[in-house]
Structures are given as structure tokens and as C-alpha cells.
Design an enzyme around this catalytic site. Structure first.
Site, PDB file in Angstrom:
ATOM      1  N   CYS A  98       0.825  -1.219   0.000  1.00  0.00           N
ATOM      2  CA  CYS A  98       0.000   0.000   0.000  1.00  0.00           C
ATOM      3  C   CYS A  98       0.859   1.268   0.000  1.00  0.00           C
ATOM      4  O   CYS A  98       1.649   1.492   0.907  1.00  0.00           O
ATOM      5  CB  CYS A  98      -0.921  -0.028   1.224  1.00  0.00           C
ATOM      6  N   CYS A 121       0.347   3.533   2.967  1.00  0.00           N
ATOM      7  CA  CYS A 121       0.992   2.967   4.165  1.00  0.00           C
ATOM      8  C   CYS A 121       2.488   3.279   4.155  1.00  0.00           C
ATOM      9  O   CYS A 121       3.078   3.618   5.184  1.00  0.00           O
ATOM     10  CB  CYS A 121       0.789   1.454   4.227  1.00  0.00           C
ATOM     11  N   CYS A 133      -6.592  29.647   8.382  1.00  0.00           N
ATOM     12  CA  CYS A 133      -7.235  28.993   7.236  1.00  0.00           C
ATOM     13  C   CYS A 133      -7.160  27.470   7.341  1.00  0.00           C
ATOM     14  O   CYS A 133      -6.081  26.879   7.391  1.00  0.00           O
ATOM     15  CB  CYS A 133      -6.569  29.474   5.944  1.00  0.00           C
ATOM     16  N   CYS A 182      -5.392  25.738   4.465  1.00  0.00           N
ATOM     17  CA  CYS A 182      -3.938  25.936   4.566  1.00  0.00           C
ATOM     18  C   CYS A 182      -3.338  24.919   5.536  1.00  0.00           C
ATOM     19  O   CYS A 182      -2.271  24.340   5.283  1.00  0.00           O
ATOM     20  CB  CYS A 182      -3.608  27.347   5.047  1.00  0.00           C
TER      21      CYS A 182
END
Length: 359
Positions: free
Chosen positions: A53, A56, A172, A175
């Protein structure tokens, strides 16, 4: 006891030791030890993963950093389960995708799924909240260049650099979500002398943000060597997308891990001269070498650096024979297969790539 039996006994003990923990302090959980380690006298954060994966693999260094930080805290276990190898455990806890991260409270096998960001810092905050700990992750110096009113023009408007700037606001949410990915981008390109990944607090430096028509956050703009007016970055905001766009815009050849690709260092303008050199013999080869030398002398910046590697490769071909490129490529690959530092890996990859044009 015979020597063979002693060796087998020792090997069995060693296997048990290796099965319970890794060098990075992440406890390896299996069908044999899961219930002995989890749900006992300490809380446990468990990553259910698959070796193949990609997400992962990306999480691994952050998870290892987390485990290293908690290794002295006896009230928390940081573990992982290979779901390819231990399917029954993963099935039992409803794992349907990788990585899945779950928190098991002290004395309980009823987990709570972790849904936050996959950074050591975010995971630490989660474990501290759930486990009542107060652990702190040692901060690693950022690879993102921090801009302000004093250094903006000097760094961003430098015509010898390609600069990507994130205009952000501390409050934000988007952000904050982008921050770990942007850090990975900066890390991937930190060995590129001509590429700078930077950010500017637009709340604090509103006049600069206004000058470049920033109206939302985060706003990303390229300030390339040949265009310092600021060109909007409109691509996707995942690591692979950033890397692909930066490579295209800046002429670099890095992958998401910051390693050079097989195209790095290759100068297509030298291809015809290299082919002429390889096909030539005797005095014709010397003449072909002189042509490469003349072309390299006119190169600038990183191209000049690569050109010098071309020249050295050509010179070695003349001195050591036609088999030199193949043998040297094989030697360099053996070096790259070993554990070497990033700078050396770059050096050997460039040489290998350029030598391939002579092979």
C-alpha cells in the site's frame, strides 16, 4: 544439547523478539500476540496496513517517529498489523482500506477509529487526548523557506531561481490541511539548488499578497526564472501532482521521495554528438570528443554541471574501452542498492543516467 539444537533454540527466541518489536519501536502485532499486547494495562494505537500500500509506505516514517517518541511511555503502545499476513485480525476489527488506524483504550478491545491527518504531530495530539499523555514530537527543521517583507524580493525575484510560493493565513483550514503535503514537496526538492519551495503569511504581509492579487487562501504561485510576475498554480494539491508540475515547469526530474529519476542529467541537445562519439573510432573519436567539449563549454547552470559528467564519461570511454559504460553502470547500481546518503545517491544516479547514453 547438540549444536544444531542450540542454534534452533536460539533462532526461535530471536524470532519471538523480532516479532514483538521493530528497530523503529513500532510493536509488530500478530495473531499470536495481539490480545496479549492490546486491551491490557495500556492504551494502544494500532495501524492496520498492507506492505504493498502506497499510503501505508508514505505514513511509515511519520508512524515510526510517533513510536520513537512514545517508546519511554509505558502507558501507551504504538503497534501495527500486516493485514496481508494476519487477515483474521483485520477482518475482526472491520478493516476495509489501508492504512486504517484505531485506538484501543486501556483494558478494552473496542476501538475508536482515527480520522485525522497522517502526520506524527496530529497522531501525537490524538494519542495525548485519548491516552491522557503529554508527549511532544521533536520538531524537524522545515524545508519550506519562510518569506517576509525583508527577504521576499531577494528570494522570489531572483532570476536564477524557480520559486513556488504559498500565500496562506494561519487561521485557514485549507492551509492547515495543505501544510504537511507542502512540507513533503519542499523536502522532495530540497537538493535542487535552483528550486525553492516557500510560503508567506498573507495575514501578516497583506501588502505583498495584495500586490500579487491574492484573494483567497491558500493561493499558490510560480515565480519562474523567465517570469517573475507570478503564475498561478492550478494543479491538484497532492504530493504526486505537485512533483509532476514542478518537474515540468522547472525542468527537474525528482520523484515524490525526492530521488532523481532515470531522466535526470540527460541533455537531449548532446544526444547527436554522443551517438557520433560512440560510433567513431581512432582520430574520429577524438574529433567527436572535441565537439562535445565545445558544446559543454557553452552550457550554463545545472546543464553545465551535467555537461562536465558527459565529458568525464567520454574521456573514460576513450581511455578504458568500449565496455567501460556497461561495467561502470553496474558498479554504480550496486552502490545505489546499498544504504547511502541522499547526496551520494544523486551523484551516482546522475553518472549512471548519463553513462547510459554512451552504453
Amino acid at each position: 544439547m547438540e549444536k544444531a539444537q542450540i542454534c534452533l533454540a536460539f533462532g526461535a527466541v530471536l524470532s519471538l523478539i523480532l516479532a514483538s518489536t521493530t528497530a523503529a519501536d513500532v510493536v509488530v502485532l500478530t495473531e499470536a500476540n495481539f490480545n496479549k499486547e492490546v486491551g491490557q494495562d495500556r492504551g494502544a494505537l494500532v495501524e492496520f496496513y498492507a506492505p504493498w500500500c502506497g499510503h501505508c509506505q508514505k505514513l511509515a516514517p511519520e508512524y515510526e517517529k510517533l513510536a520513537e517518541s512514545f517508546k519511554k511511555d509505558k502507558s501507551v503502545l504504538i503497534g501495527k498489523v500486516d493485514c496481508d499476513e494476519h487477515k483474521s485480525i483485520c477482518s475482526k476489527y472491520g478493516v476495509q482500506g489501508y492504512p486504517t488506524i484505531q485506538w484501543f483504550p486501556k483494558g478494552s478491545l473496542e476501538p475508536k477509529k482515527y480520522e485525522g491527518q497522517r502526520t506524527a504531530e496530529a497522531l501525537t495530539e490524538f494519542v495525548n487526548t485519548e491516552g491522557g499523555t503529554k508527549m511532544k514530537i521533536a520538531t524537524v527543521p522545515s524545508s519550506v523557506v519562510v518569506l517576509n517583507a525583508d527577504n521576499f524580493d531577494e528570494i522570489v525575484l531572483d532570476k536564477t531561481k524557480d520559486v513556488l510560493v504559498e500565500f496562506y493565513a494561519p487561521w485557514c483550514g485549507h492551509c492547515k490541511y495543505l501544510a504537511p503535503t507542502y512540507e513533503e514537496v519542499a523536502t522532495a526538492f530540497k537538493r535542487e539548488e535552483d528550486v525553492i519551495i516557500a510560503n508567506l503569511d498573507a495575514d501578516k504581509h497583506g501588502d505583498i499578497a495584495e500586490k500579487y492579487e491574492v484573494t483567497g487562501y491558500p493561493t499558490l504561485k510560480f515565480f519562474l526564472k523567465g517570469n517573475k510576475t507570478g503564475e498561478d498554480y492550478n494543479g491538484e494539491r497532492d504530493l504526486d501532482a505537485f512533483v509532476a508540475v514542478i518537474n515540468k515547469k522547472c525542468g527537474t526530474n525528482r520523484d515524490a521521495m525526492g530521488q532523481l529519476t532515470s531522466k535526470a542529467g540527460i541533455l537531449s541537445r548532446l544526444d547527436p554528438l554522443v551517438k557520433e562519439f560512440v560510433a567513431a573510432s581512432g582520430d574520429e573519436k577524438k574529433a567527436a570528443f572535441s565537439k562535445i567539449e565545445g558544446k559543454v563549454e557553452k552550457l550554463k547552470g545545472s546543464s553545465s554541471r551535467y555537461g562536465k559528467i558527459y565529458l568525464k564519461a567520454a574521456k573514460n570511454c576513450m581511455e578504458k574501452g568500449a565496455d567501460y559504460p556497461k561495467k561502470e553502470i553496474e558498479r554504480l547500481q550496486r552502490m545505489l542498492d546499498k544504504s547511502i546518503n541522499a547526496a551520494k545517491a544523486d551523484e551516482f544516479t546522475l553518472k549512471k543516467n548519463i553513462l547510459s547514453t554512451f552504453a
